[in-house]
Scaffold this motif. Structure first.
Motif, PDB file in Angstrom:
ATOM      1  N   UNK A   1       6.927   9.396   6.504  1.00 22.17           N
ATOM      2  CA  UNK A   1       6.300  10.723   6.482  1.00 22.17           C
ATOM      3  C   UNK A   1       6.395  11.272   5.067  1.00 22.17           C
ATOM      4  N   UNK A   2       5.268  11.784   4.570  1.00 22.38           N
ATOM      5  CA  UNK A   2       5.262  12.299   3.209  1.00 22.38           C
ATOM      6  C   UNK A   2       4.017  13.094   2.910  1.00 22.38           C
ATOM      7  N   UNK A   3       3.723  13.268   1.610  1.00 17.43           N
ATOM      8  CA  UNK A   3       2.617  14.113   1.179  1.00 17.43           C
ATOM      9  C   UNK A   3       1.277  13.644   1.721  1.00 17.43           C
ATOM     10  N   UNK A   4       1.130  12.326   1.945  1.00 15.23           N
ATOM     11  CA  UNK A   4      -0.147  11.801   2.421  1.00 15.23           C
ATOM     12  C   UNK A   4      -0.209  11.711   3.949  1.00 15.23           C
ATOM     13  N   UNK A   5       0.831  12.164   4.632  1.00  8.05           N
ATOM     14  CA  UNK A   5       0.818  12.156   6.099  1.00  8.05           C
ATOM     15  C   UNK A   5       1.837  11.193   6.679  1.00  8.05           C
ATOM     16  N   UNK A   6       1.421  10.482   7.724  1.00  8.64           N
ATOM     17  CA  UNK A   6       2.311   9.600   8.477  1.00  8.64           C
ATOM     18  C   UNK A   6       1.757   8.182   8.411  1.00  8.64           C
ATOM     19  N   UNK A   7       2.630   7.222   8.206  1.00  7.83           N
ATOM     20  CA  UNK A   7       2.212   5.812   8.154  1.00  7.83           C
ATOM     21  C   UNK A   7       3.184   4.985   8.988  1.00  7.83           C
ATOM     22  N   UNK A   8       2.634   4.129   9.844  1.00  4.24           N
ATOM     23  CA  UNK A   8       3.442   3.292  10.723  1.00  4.24           C
ATOM     24  C   UNK A   8       3.250   1.816  10.369  1.00  4.24           C
TER      25      UNK A   8
ATOM     26  N   UNK B   1       0.829  -1.216   0.000  1.00  2.00           N
ATOM     27  CA  UNK B   1       0.000   0.000   0.000  1.00  2.00           C
ATOM     28  C   UNK B   1       0.857   1.258   0.000  1.00  2.00           C
ATOM     29  N   UNK B   2       1.906   1.280   0.831  1.00  4.10           N
ATOM     30  CA  UNK B   2       2.737   2.486   0.916  1.00  4.10           C
ATOM     31  C   UNK B   2       3.569   2.680  -0.349  1.00  4.10           C
ATOM     32  N   UNK B   3       4.008   1.581  -0.964  1.00  2.72           N
ATOM     33  CA  UNK B   3       4.743   1.702  -2.223  1.00  2.72           C
ATOM     34  C   UNK B   3       3.849   2.299  -3.308  1.00  2.72           C
ATOM     35  N   UNK B   4       2.561   1.909  -3.326  1.00  2.00           N
ATOM     36  CA  UNK B   4       1.627   2.449  -4.312  1.00  2.00           C
ATOM     37  C   UNK B   4       1.284   3.908  -4.023  1.00  2.00           C
ATOM     38  N   UNK B   5       1.247   4.271  -2.748  1.00  2.34           N
ATOM     39  CA  UNK B   5       0.920   5.651  -2.364  1.00  2.34           C
ATOM     40  C   UNK B   5       1.998   6.615  -2.831  1.00  2.34           C
ATOM     41  N   UNK B   6       3.263   6.299  -2.540  1.00  4.85           N
ATOM     42  CA  UNK B   6       4.378   7.134  -2.966  1.00  4.85           C
ATOM     43  C   UNK B   6       4.370   8.495  -2.292  1.00  4.85           C
ATOM     44  N   UNK B   7       5.248   9.371  -2.751  1.00  7.40           N
ATOM     45  CA  UNK B   7       5.331  10.725  -2.216  1.00  7.40           C
ATOM     46  C   UNK B   7       5.964  10.802  -0.843  1.00  7.40           C
ATOM     47  N   UNK B   8       6.749   9.795  -0.473  1.00  6.02           N
ATOM     48  CA  UNK B   8       7.335   9.785   0.866  1.00  6.02           C
ATOM     49  C   UNK B   8       8.584  10.670   0.910  1.00  6.02           C
ATOM     50  N   UNK B   9       8.663  11.453   1.976  1.00  8.23           N
ATOM     51  CA  UNK B   9       9.746  12.424   2.153  1.00  8.23           C
ATOM     52  C   UNK B   9      10.894  11.835   2.965  1.00  8.23           C
ATOM     53  N   UNK B  10      10.534  11.117   4.018  1.00 12.92           N
ATOM     54  CA  UNK B  10      11.547  10.524   4.874  1.00 12.92           C
ATOM     55  C   UNK B  10      10.962   9.335   5.620  1.00 12.92           C
ATOM     56  N   UNK B  11      11.832   8.520   6.173  1.00  8.59           N
ATOM     57  CA  UNK B  11      11.406   7.352   6.947  1.00  8.59           C
ATOM     58  C   UNK B  11      12.364   7.152   8.101  1.00  8.59           C
TER      59      UNK B  11
END
Length: 295
Positions: free
Chosen positions: A233-240, A132-142
């Motif tokens: 953390x990225x354009x779509x917010x935060x994901x854990x 899911x996160x790979x498809x979302x994309x737009x990640x700034x940092x992890x």
């Protein structure tokens, strides 16, 4: 599929042998180990045969699962692939890029299937999250923290010699990379690698997708502070990364399913030996920087 087990240590005993025995589509043919008495004991416990000659086991099976230190695994993986056996490998594939390349070359030359058991990738909730996160994309940092208490918890069964020698970078580093790479893209460079307390390693990675990630890896964390976390953390917010309490055996059964599928279809699995090689190359680069910064 007829499968053999190479290794008799705590991981082979706790995870591999039960998973191979319980899998409905595997015929658990036998066990080989560097300690014949341990192979006899483990084989007897699971109603299979102990082999004293590894080549005899390779001749009797279609595939092998390997639960050995990475420096030992690499050479035997080449030997098994050359004998025409599909490979269910443990992480890391090897602790040098040269050894890992030899494994990949043998797999390709023999046209056998390979799967590396990066545990998190075979947990359903975690695997779905990564996709899911790979498809979302737009990640700034992890940020990834993989903290174990192997060396701070007296009598821990996984305080094995190879872990004492190579530390958290090579033991839990592959887990963190197996989550980050499919989401953020390959690593262009290891920007920093700094030692911390005990065997703790702190890395900063520059990814092809433009994101950066920070990793804190340790096997000497206090038991109360141990655990694994990944946050994006990225354009779509935060994901854990969701937590999982599932044991290793169900995940290893799924890894065996993946090997069966790759062998049947000829389609490489995302966690194949080539992916294991890339993880090894990144860790080897980080190790060089750690050595420069130690002391």
């Amino acid at each position: 599929m007829r499968i053999g087990l190479l290794g008799t240590g705590p991981w082979a005993t706790a995870a591999h042998a039960p998973a191979l025995q319980d899998h409905p589509d595997l015929d658990f043919v036998g066990v080989w180990g560097r300690r014949p008495e341990a192979a006899e004991e483990l084989a007897g416990r699971h109603g299979t045969r102990a082999y004293q000659d590894v080549d005899a086991l390779l001749a009797d099976v279609d595939a092998v699962a390997v639960a050995l230190p990475p420096s030992v695994q690499a050479g035997l993986a080449v030997r098994a692939a050359s004998a025409g056996c599909h490979l269910l490998l443990d992480k890391p594939v090897a602790t040098t890029a040269e050894q890992a390349r030899e494994v990949v070359a043998a797999v390709r030359a023999a046209e056998v299937a390979s799967v590396v058991f990066f545990t998190t990738r075979f947990v359903p909730g975690s695997a779905a999250w990564i996709t899911e996160q790979a498809a979302t994309g737009g990640w700034f940092t992890a940020r990834a923290q993989w903290l174990g208490a192997v060396f701070s918890d007296a009598g821990h069964p996984f305080a094995t010699p190879w872990r004492k020698e190579k530390g958290a970078l090579w033991d839990v580093g592959p887990h963190a990379l197996s989550v980050l790479l499919p989401v953020l893209g390959d690593v262009r460079r290891v920007a920093a690698a700094v030692p911390g307390p005990g065997d703790t390693a702190q890395l900063v990675l520059d990814h092809e997708g433009g994101a950066s990630s920070t990793l804190t890896l340790s096997l000497t964390a206090p038991p109360a502070a141990s655990g694994a976390e990944v946050q994006l953390r990225g354009a779509s917010g935060v994901a854990d990364l969701p937590e999982s309490t599932e044991g290793a055996v169900p995940s290893l059964v799924r890894a065996a399913d993946a090997l069966l599928g790759a062998a049947r279809t000829g389609t490489p699995h995302p966690c194949d030996a080539a992916f294991g090689l890339r993880v090894t190359e990144i860790l080897a680069e980080a190790e060089l920087l750690l050595d420069k910064n130690t002391g």
